[in-house]
Design a protein around this motif. Structure first.
Motif, PDB file in Angstrom:
ATOM      1  N   ARG A 144       0.839  -1.228   0.048  1.00  0.00           N
ATOM      2  CA  ARG A 144      -0.068  -0.020  -0.003  1.00  0.00           C
ATOM      3  C   ARG A 144       0.798   1.376  -0.017  1.00  0.00           C
ATOM      4  O   ARG A 144       2.012   1.291   0.712  1.00  0.00           O
ATOM      5  N   GLN A 145       0.214   2.290  -0.702  1.00  0.00           N
ATOM      6  CA  GLN A 145       0.967   3.427  -0.848  1.00  0.00           C
ATOM      7  C   GLN A 145       0.244   4.616  -0.392  1.00  0.00           C
ATOM      8  O   GLN A 145      -0.952   4.824  -0.863  1.00  0.00           O
ATOM      9  N   THR A 146       0.648   5.601   0.513  1.00  0.00           N
ATOM     10  CA  THR A 146      -0.223   6.885   0.975  1.00  0.00           C
ATOM     11  C   THR A 146       0.728   7.902   0.144  1.00  0.00           C
ATOM     12  O   THR A 146       1.897   7.704   0.086  1.00  0.00           O
ATOM     13  N   GLN A 160      -7.989 -10.658   2.743  1.00  0.00           N
ATOM     14  CA  GLN A 160      -9.020 -10.361   3.875  1.00  0.00           C
ATOM     15  C   GLN A 160      -8.472  -9.524   4.680  1.00  0.00           C
ATOM     16  O   GLN A 160      -7.564  -9.542   5.471  1.00  0.00           O
ATOM     17  N   MET A 161      -9.315  -8.323   4.918  1.00  0.00           N
ATOM     18  CA  MET A 161      -8.929  -7.556   5.710  1.00  0.00           C
ATOM     19  C   MET A 161     -10.202  -7.098   6.996  1.00  0.00           C
ATOM     20  O   MET A 161     -11.278  -6.806   6.378  1.00  0.00           O
ATOM     21  N   ASN A 162      -9.654  -7.519   8.166  1.00  0.00           N
ATOM     22  CA  ASN A 162     -10.832  -7.022   9.306  1.00  0.00           C
ATOM     23  C   ASN A 162     -10.419  -6.372  10.236  1.00  0.00           C
ATOM     24  O   ASN A 162      -9.396  -5.911  10.253  1.00  0.00           O
ATOM     25  N   SER A 163     -11.311  -5.723  10.974  1.00  0.00           N
ATOM     26  CA  SER A 163     -11.068  -4.813  12.059  1.00  0.00           C
ATOM     27  C   SER A 163     -10.400  -3.473  11.264  1.00  0.00           C
ATOM     28  O   SER A 163      -9.215  -3.117  11.853  1.00  0.00           O
ATOM     29  N   LEU A 164     -10.677  -3.114  10.196  1.00  0.00           N
ATOM     30  CA  LEU A 164     -10.214  -2.165   9.642  1.00  0.00           C
ATOM     31  C   LEU A 164     -10.080  -0.690  10.380  1.00  0.00           C
ATOM     32  O   LEU A 164     -11.282  -0.287  11.056  1.00  0.00           O
ATOM     33  N   LYS A 165      -9.135   0.145  10.181  1.00  0.00           N
ATOM     34  CA  LYS A 165      -9.012   1.340  11.092  1.00  0.00           C
ATOM     35  C   LYS A 165      -8.707   2.581   9.783  1.00  0.00           C
ATOM     36  O   LYS A 165      -8.332   2.083   8.748  1.00  0.00           O
ATOM     37  N   PRO A 166      -9.253   3.810  10.440  1.00  0.00           N
ATOM     38  CA  PRO A 166      -8.948   4.820   9.639  1.00  0.00           C
ATOM     39  C   PRO A 166      -7.543   5.124   8.725  1.00  0.00           C
ATOM     40  O   PRO A 166      -7.470   5.435   7.803  1.00  0.00           O
ATOM     41  N   GLU A 167      -6.565   4.354   9.688  1.00  0.00           N
ATOM     42  CA  GLU A 167      -5.229   4.551   9.077  1.00  0.00           C
ATOM     43  C   GLU A 167      -4.708   3.575   8.245  1.00  0.00           C
ATOM     44  O   GLU A 167      -3.779   3.737   7.524  1.00  0.00           O
ATOM     45  N   ASP A 168      -5.801   2.666   7.969  1.00  0.00           N
ATOM     46  CA  ASP A 168      -5.447   1.864   6.867  1.00  0.00           C
ATOM     47  C   ASP A 168      -6.020   2.362   5.618  1.00  0.00           C
ATOM     48  O   ASP A 168      -5.881   1.844   4.354  1.00  0.00           O
ATOM     49  N   THR A 169      -6.643   3.636   5.571  1.00  0.00           N
ATOM     50  CA  THR A 169      -6.993   4.257   4.421  1.00  0.00           C
ATOM     51  C   THR A 169      -6.032   4.660   3.379  1.00  0.00           C
ATOM     52  O   THR A 169      -4.917   5.334   3.814  1.00  0.00           O
ATOM     53  N   THR A 170      -5.824   4.046   2.289  1.00  0.00           N
ATOM     54  CA  THR A 170      -4.828   4.415   1.309  1.00  0.00           C
ATOM     55  C   THR A 170      -5.171   3.563  -0.028  1.00  0.00           C
ATOM     56  O   THR A 170      -6.137   2.966  -0.061  1.00  0.00           O
ATOM     57  N   VAL A 171      -4.172   3.565  -0.929  1.00  0.00           N
ATOM     58  CA  VAL A 171      -4.297   2.747  -2.145  1.00  0.00           C
ATOM     59  C   VAL A 171      -3.560   1.392  -2.089  1.00  0.00           C
ATOM     60  O   VAL A 171      -2.489   1.464  -1.721  1.00  0.00           O
ATOM     61  N   TYR A 172      -4.207   0.226  -2.411  1.00  0.00           N
ATOM     62  CA  TYR A 172      -3.452  -1.055  -2.011  1.00  0.00           C
ATOM     63  C   TYR A 172      -3.221  -1.583  -3.696  1.00  0.00           C
ATOM     64  O   TYR A 172      -3.995  -1.357  -4.562  1.00  0.00           O
ATOM     65  N   TYR A 173      -1.905  -2.306  -3.596  1.00  0.00           N
ATOM     66  CA  TYR A 173      -1.698  -2.739  -4.867  1.00  0.00           C
ATOM     67  C   TYR A 173      -0.993  -4.284  -4.750  1.00  0.00           C
ATOM     68  O   TYR A 173      -0.355  -4.521  -3.876  1.00  0.00           O
ATOM     69  N   ARG A 176       6.087   3.163  -0.987  1.00  0.00           N
ATOM     70  CA  ARG A 176       5.128   1.991  -0.973  1.00  0.00           C
ATOM     71  C   ARG A 176       5.420   1.018   0.012  1.00  0.00           C
ATOM     72  O   ARG A 176       6.690   0.561   0.121  1.00  0.00           O
ATOM     73  N   GLU A 177       4.702   0.308   0.752  1.00  0.00           N
ATOM     74  CA  GLU A 177       5.162  -0.698   1.967  1.00  0.00           C
ATOM     75  C   GLU A 177       4.575  -1.872   1.656  1.00  0.00           C
ATOM     76  O   GLU A 177       3.230  -1.998   1.387  1.00  0.00           O
ATOM     77  N   LEU A 178       5.036  -2.846   2.134  1.00  0.00           N
ATOM     78  CA  LEU A 178       4.530  -4.223   2.167  1.00  0.00           C
ATOM     79  C   LEU A 178       3.601  -4.264   3.233  1.00  0.00           C
ATOM     80  O   LEU A 178       3.704  -3.992   4.328  1.00  0.00           O
ATOM     81  N   VAL A 179       2.343  -5.142   2.938  1.00  0.00           N
ATOM     82  CA  VAL A 179       1.205  -5.411   3.803  1.00  0.00           C
ATOM     83  C   VAL A 179       1.431  -6.839   4.078  1.00  0.00           C
ATOM     84  O   VAL A 179       1.227  -7.041   5.313  1.00  0.00           O
ATOM     85  N   GLY A 198      -3.858  -0.687  -8.488  1.00  0.00           N
ATOM     86  CA  GLY A 198      -4.116  -0.124  -7.418  1.00  0.00           C
ATOM     87  C   GLY A 198      -5.839  -0.110  -7.099  1.00  0.00           C
ATOM     88  O   GLY A 198      -6.513   0.257  -8.069  1.00  0.00           O
ATOM     89  N   THR A 199      -6.173  -0.430  -5.761  1.00  0.00           N
ATOM     90  CA  THR A 199      -7.557  -0.068  -5.450  1.00  0.00           C
ATOM     91  C   THR A 199      -7.563   0.686  -4.087  1.00  0.00           C
ATOM     92  O   THR A 199      -6.701   0.264  -3.167  1.00  0.00           O
ATOM     93  N   GLN A 200      -8.568   1.566  -4.046  1.00  0.00           N
ATOM     94  CA  GLN A 200      -8.590   2.600  -2.995  1.00  0.00           C
ATOM     95  C   GLN A 200      -9.333   1.749  -1.870  1.00  0.00           C
ATOM     96  O   GLN A 200     -10.481   1.245  -2.186  1.00  0.00           O
ATOM     97  N   VAL A 201      -8.719   1.961  -0.733  1.00  0.00           N
ATOM     98  CA  VAL A 201      -9.605   1.585   0.586  1.00  0.00           C
ATOM     99  C   VAL A 201      -9.588   2.697   1.485  1.00  0.00           C
ATOM    100  O   VAL A 201      -8.793   3.495   1.699  1.00  0.00           O
ATOM    101  N   THR A 202     -10.868   3.145   1.744  1.00  0.00           N
ATOM    102  CA  THR A 202     -11.248   3.915   2.557  1.00  0.00           C
ATOM    103  C   THR A 202     -12.010   3.696   3.909  1.00  0.00           C
ATOM    104  O   THR A 202     -13.109   3.012   3.790  1.00  0.00           O
ATOM    105  N   VAL A 203     -11.448   3.859   5.079  1.00  0.00           N
ATOM    106  CA  VAL A 203     -12.025   3.586   6.304  1.00  0.00           C
ATOM    107  C   VAL A 203     -12.547   4.896   6.804  1.00  0.00           C
ATOM    108  O   VAL A 203     -11.733   5.687   7.573  1.00  0.00           O
TER     109      VAL A 203
END
Length: 115
Positions: free
Chosen positions: A38-40, A81-94, A45-48, A108-113
């Motif tokens: 993911r990359q903000t 599979q992403m559970n217990s999502l937090k606002p800080e998980d908001t970004t684009v995922y690749y 870009r950081e490994l998830v 890339g796909t946008q995830v907004t929490v």
């Protein structure tokens, strides 16, 4: 040519869940590592999460206990599979797949929490 197509991003409330999917198109065999990054804006870009061809998984500390990476090798896919999502998980995922010594990235796909 290898193309990765992602899906599953969107808007979710804090504490909610999303499942990201990525599928590689093209007549390819023997994909090695598969991962999600993911990359903000303004940051590297950081490994998830990463899964090897043998099924070994690694997770960023921020993802441990909340995210699960999986794959269907026969279909050249990788899921997150992403559970217990937090606002800080908001970004684009690749998604990324390694094949024949090259890395291939999805668009890339946008995830907004957010509530």
């Amino acid at each position: 040519q290898v193309q990765l197509v992602e899906s599953g991003g969107g808007l979710v409330q804090p504490g909610g869940s999303l499942r990201l999917s990525c599928e590689a198109s093209g007549n390819i065999f023997g994909i090695n590592g598969r991962g999600w990054h993911r990359q903000t804006p303004g940051k590297e870009r950081e490994l998830v999460a990463h899964i090897s061809s043998g099924g070994t998984t690694i997770y960023a500390d921020s993802a441990k206990g909340r995210f699960t990476i999986s794959s269907d090798k026969g279909k050249n896919t990788v899921f997150l599979q992403m559970n217990s999502l937090k606002p800080e998980d908001t970004t684009v995922y690749y998604c990324k797949m390694a094949w024949r010594s090259l890395d291939y990235w999805g668009q890339g796909t946008q995830v907004t929490v957010s509530s």
